[in-house]
Write an enzyme that holds these catalytic residues in place. Structure first.
Site, PDB file in Angstrom:
ATOM      1  N   ASP A  21       2.661 -43.440  15.465  1.00 39.09           N
ATOM      2  CA  ASP A  21       2.179 -43.358  16.850  1.00 39.09           C
ATOM      3  C   ASP A  21       2.244 -41.902  17.313  1.00 39.09           C
ATOM      4  OD1 ASP A  21       1.556 -43.731  19.487  1.00 39.09           O
ATOM      5  OD2 ASP A  21       3.499 -44.628  20.028  1.00 39.09           O
ATOM      6  N   ASP A  25       2.421 -44.608  22.859  1.00 38.82           N
ATOM      7  CA  ASP A  25       2.105 -45.858  23.561  1.00 38.82           C
ATOM      8  C   ASP A  25       2.595 -47.052  22.737  1.00 38.82           C
ATOM      9  OD1 ASP A  25       0.317 -45.860  21.487  1.00 38.82           O
ATOM     10  OD2 ASP A  25      -1.468 -46.246  22.702  1.00 38.82           O
ATOM     11  N   ASP A  29      -1.856 -44.754  15.395  1.00 38.70           N
ATOM     12  CA  ASP A  29      -3.221 -44.315  15.698  1.00 38.70           C
ATOM     13  C   ASP A  29      -3.723 -43.304  14.675  1.00 38.70           C
ATOM     14  OD1 ASP A  29      -1.915 -41.869  16.556  1.00 38.70           O
ATOM     15  OD2 ASP A  29      -1.323 -43.017  18.334  1.00 38.70           O
ATOM     16  N   ASP A 193     -13.604 -57.405   3.172  1.00 32.68           N
ATOM     17  CA  ASP A 193     -12.788 -58.527   3.622  1.00 32.68           C
ATOM     18  C   ASP A 193     -13.409 -59.873   3.218  1.00 32.68           C
ATOM     19  OD1 ASP A 193     -10.456 -59.220   5.387  1.00 32.68           O
ATOM     20  OD2 ASP A 193     -12.014 -60.252   6.536  1.00 32.68           O
ATOM     21  N   GLU A 247     -12.094 -58.497  -1.469  1.00 30.74           N
ATOM     22  CA  GLU A 247     -10.966 -59.412  -1.331  1.00 30.74           C
ATOM     23  C   GLU A 247     -11.485 -60.813  -1.632  1.00 30.74           C
ATOM     24  OE1 GLU A 247      -7.662 -61.006   1.872  1.00 30.74           O
ATOM     25  OE2 GLU A 247      -9.761 -60.767   2.414  1.00 30.74           O
ATOM     26  N   HIS A 319      -1.107 -56.084   4.007  1.00 32.14           N
ATOM     27  CA  HIS A 319      -0.758 -56.442   5.393  1.00 32.14           C
ATOM     28  C   HIS A 319      -0.738 -57.960   5.619  1.00 32.14           C
ATOM     29  CE1 HIS A 319      -5.011 -56.768   5.034  1.00 32.14           C
ATOM     30  NE2 HIS A 319      -5.101 -57.335   6.225  1.00 32.14           N
TER      31      HIS A 319
HETATM   32  O1  TEU Z   1      -7.578 -62.086   4.747  1.00 29.12           O
HETATM   33  C1  TEU Z   1      -8.138 -63.221   4.196  1.00 29.12           C
HETATM   34  C2  TEU Z   1      -7.166 -64.106   3.628  1.00 29.12           C
HETATM   35  O2  TEU Z   1      -7.393 -64.661   2.573  1.00 29.12           O
HETATM   36  C3  TEU Z   1      -5.932 -64.221   4.435  1.00 29.12           C
HETATM   37  O3  TEU Z   1      -6.266 -64.803   5.640  1.00 29.12           O
HETATM   38  C4  TEU Z   1      -4.969 -65.052   3.802  1.00 29.12           C
HETATM   39  O4  TEU Z   1      -5.464 -66.329   3.601  1.00 29.12           O
HETATM   40  C5  TEU Z   1      -3.787 -65.130   4.707  1.00 29.12           C
HETATM   41  O5  TEU Z   1      -3.615 -63.957   5.419  1.00 29.12           O
HETATM   42  C6  TEU Z   1      -2.607 -65.358   3.874  1.00 29.12           C
HETATM   43  O6  TEU Z   1      -1.584 -65.588   4.731  1.00 29.12           O
HETATM   44  C7  TEU Z   1      -8.395 -61.167   5.352  1.00 29.12           C
HETATM   45  C8  TEU Z   1      -7.567 -60.090   6.006  1.00 29.12           C
HETATM   46  O7  TEU Z   1      -6.856 -59.400   5.013  1.00 29.12           O
HETATM   47  C9  TEU Z   1      -6.689 -60.713   7.038  1.00 29.12           C
HETATM   48  O8  TEU Z   1      -5.816 -59.787   7.616  1.00 29.12           O
HETATM   49  C10 TEU Z   1      -7.585 -61.311   8.090  1.00 29.12           C
HETATM   50  O9  TEU Z   1      -6.818 -62.013   9.038  1.00 29.12           O
HETATM   51  C11 TEU Z   1      -8.609 -62.270   7.484  1.00 29.12           C
HETATM   52  O10 TEU Z   1      -9.229 -61.752   6.321  1.00 29.12           O
HETATM   53  C12 TEU Z   1      -9.708 -62.537   8.461  1.00 29.12           C
HETATM   54  O11 TEU Z   1     -10.483 -61.390   8.610  1.00 29.12           O
HETATM   55 CA    CA Z   2      -0.611 -44.495  19.862  1.00 31.86          CA
END
Ligand code: TEU
Ligand code: CA
Length: 539
Positions: A21, A25, A29, A193, A247, A319
């Site tokens: 950050d 805030d 970023d 994604d 993905e 993530h």
């Molecule tokens: O993730 C897709 C996905 O397969 C995940 O939702 C997975 O099933 C789940 O997170 C497991 O717990 C992608 C992104 O990486 C995720 O952050 C998004 O929420 C999702 O697509 C929708 O865009």
């Molecule tokens: Ca910030």
């Protein structure tokens, strides 16, 4: 396999909200990332993958995009983004953006117009008069009613993430324009994604009852997927020196070969999910006890079946996943297990990915209270689980271990207030262990996860056999040990990993090799110590 830069470099994933950050805030970023370019340079990574920073109502923290050509104000401006690209390129680091085009936000003008059946947009999403029986990735139904249009729309994720209709050529042209926009700004590729969900059976047949993803066969790996990906490649990607990683949940090695074989011109590599089921029954909320064999089997399967046919990625964290030390290692042996897991993974074939904090051995936050969690999936699953009859206690246990927020707590830079992430309280609490686990501490110690990661990065840059060599399992039936060999015409690498917290007997003699890496200072004769890892090399 053809040699290319994106097979050779380490990719570092940044979750921007939690990285740094700069304006106090409480939200990470883009200027914060710019501050840390020297850190990335020093670590030795060659590519950054940036999770979404686009304009968004942030229902799913950026994976719900309302404007693909602008930056969310909390992350900065388009000028900040241009500066980031410039600074990274100066440091010889490429930048890959997240391309989220299976769905948009429901606040995207396309959806707003589609609701009103305005012109060509009427048909930009999936609409039905009757509610269809498909399940959402976030638990519950994937079809919801829209009052204004008087029809149901499809959202494979949250209600605020309606799925685009890829059978509509106008949708595909719009996506291509977005891709050109970012590539022309200097971006070096995309992480795509949930890309194997874009093509659907547009007659939307009801799915058979299932606790997980009802109707999956109508929206996962549909044959049109290959047509659409090839089209994006032909019209856009092939015109730039860039790369794509898709993905792709629920793919087998043979699907991955179709998606990534260079001659087919679709994607360059994929994230498969088989090894993410090492501690659960396919869906992470149905947990099972982890055993080292549960990781070895899928990893080895992918190494053996994709070699020469396509290209894989090497990852244990991102993530969406809880921290790997908690899942596959041990908190008691944090350093040993983090470094063993890195050794096991990064000496395999495929492009290696590091998720922020993994390189300093960050662990799960495991917050006790539901309201400490910010993630929409966590809250949806809690509600869904309670509806199915699971107790509060049972649901909280699952969430403590598996919530995505475990990986989303702020990056731990130092032992200063809020881990040096921000001077104010961040959007998601810092993991209380930041006093012991942080970048400054890890850089100071001479034996640390951080230094070990740097060493692996150096070795991968030095020995092409690690990147391109063939893979062979050694001692596959041994349940405690993961050992394999990598070879090319001139070189040979042997990797030996103890996946347990016990001493195990081990008597292979590699005295004609050089030990080029180990997470223990001293080796014992005929014994591998808890989570011990060794890498041998011979020319
Ligand atoms: O993730 C897709 C996905 O397969 C995940 O939702 C997975 O099933 C789940 O997170 C497991 O717990 C992608 C992104 O990486 C995720 O952050 C998004 O929420 C999702 O697509 C929708 O865009
Ligand atoms: Ca910030």
């Amino acid at each position: 396999m053809k040699k290319t830069w994106f097979k050779e470099q380490f990719v570092y994933q940044i979750y921007p909200r939690s990285f740094k950050d700069s304006n106090q805030d409480g939200i990470g970023d883009i200027p914060g990332i710019i501050e840390k370019v020297p850190y990335l340079k020093d670590l030795g990574v060659g590519i950054v993958w940036l999770s979404p920073v686009y304009q968004s109502p942030m229902e799913d923290f950026g994976y719900d995009i309302s404007d693909y050509r602008n930056i969310a104000p909390e992350f900065g401006t388009l000028d900040d983004m241009k500066r980031l690209i410039k600074e990274l390129h100066k440091a010889k680091i490429k930048l890959v953006m997240d391309l989220v085009v299976n769905h948009t936000s429901s606040e995207h003008p396309w959806f707003q117009k589609s609701v009103k059946r305005e012109g060509k947009y009427a048909d930009y999403y999936h609409w039905e008069d009757k509610k269809k029986k498909w399940g959402s990735f976030f638990g519950g139904d994937a079809w919801s009613y829209n009052e204004e249009r008087g029809q149901y729309y499809l959202h494979l994720f949250a209600k605020g993430q309606p799925d685009l209709n890829w059978d509509n050529p106008d949708v595909r042209e719009d996506v291509k324009d977005i891709m050109r926009f970012w590539l022309d700004l200097g971006v070096d590729g995309f992480r795509c994604d949930v890309i194997n969900l874009i093509a659907k059976d547009n007659t939307h047949p009801n799915g058979h009852w299932s606790l997980i993803l009802r109707g999956k066969k109508y929206f996962c790996n549909h044959p049109n997927l290959h047509k659409y990906l090839h089209e994006l490649n032909r019209d856009v990607l092939s015109k730039y020196d860039c790369f794509t990683v898709g993905e792709t949940a629920f793919v087998k090695p043979k699907d991955a070969a179709l998606l990534t074989h260079p001659d087919r011109q679709e994607l360059d590599m994929v994230f498969e999910f088989d090894h993410m089921a090492a501690d659960n029954y396919v869906v992470k909320w149905f947990m099972k006890k982890f055993k080292p064999m549960n990781l070895k089997k899928p990893l080895s399967k992918w190494q053996n079946q994709l070699n020469g046919k396509g290209w894989n990625t090497l990852y244990l964290e991102n993530h969406d996943q809880a921290r790997s030390i908690n899942r596959f290692g041990s908190l008691e042996y944090r350093y040993e297990s983090a470094t063993m897991l890195a050794t096991m993974l990064y000496f395999q074939q495929g492009t290696p990915f590091i998720y922020q904090g993994q390189e300093i051995g960050m662990t799960n936050a495991g917050f006790e209270q539901l309201d400490q969690y910010q993630d929409i999936e966590t809250h949806n699953i809690y509600r869904f689980g309670r509806k199915l009859g699971f107790s509060h206690k049972r649901m909280m246990k699952k969430i403590r271990m598996m919530s995505r927020d475990n990986a989303r707590t702020p990056m731990q830079w130092s032992s200063d207030f809020n881990a040096g992430f921000s001077n104010v309280d961040p959007w998601l609490s810092v993991n209380p262990n930041y006093k012991e686990i942080n970048v400054v501490e890890e850089q100071k110690k001479d034996q640390s996860v951080y230094h070990y990661f740097k060493r692996i990065i150096d070795l991968r840059n030095k020995y092409p056999v690690i990147v391109y060599g063939d893979y062979k399992d050694l001692d596959f039936r041994n349940k405690s040990l993961y050992s394999y060999q990598r070879t090319d015409k001139t070189d040979e690498i042997i990797v030996v990993c103890n996946g347990t917290k016990r001493d195990i007997e081990y008597s292979k003699d590699y005295s004609d090799f050089t030990l080029i890496l180990s997470n223990y200072r001293d080796q014992k004769e005929n014994i591998l110590q808890p989570f011990e890892a060794r890498v041998y090399y011979k020319k």
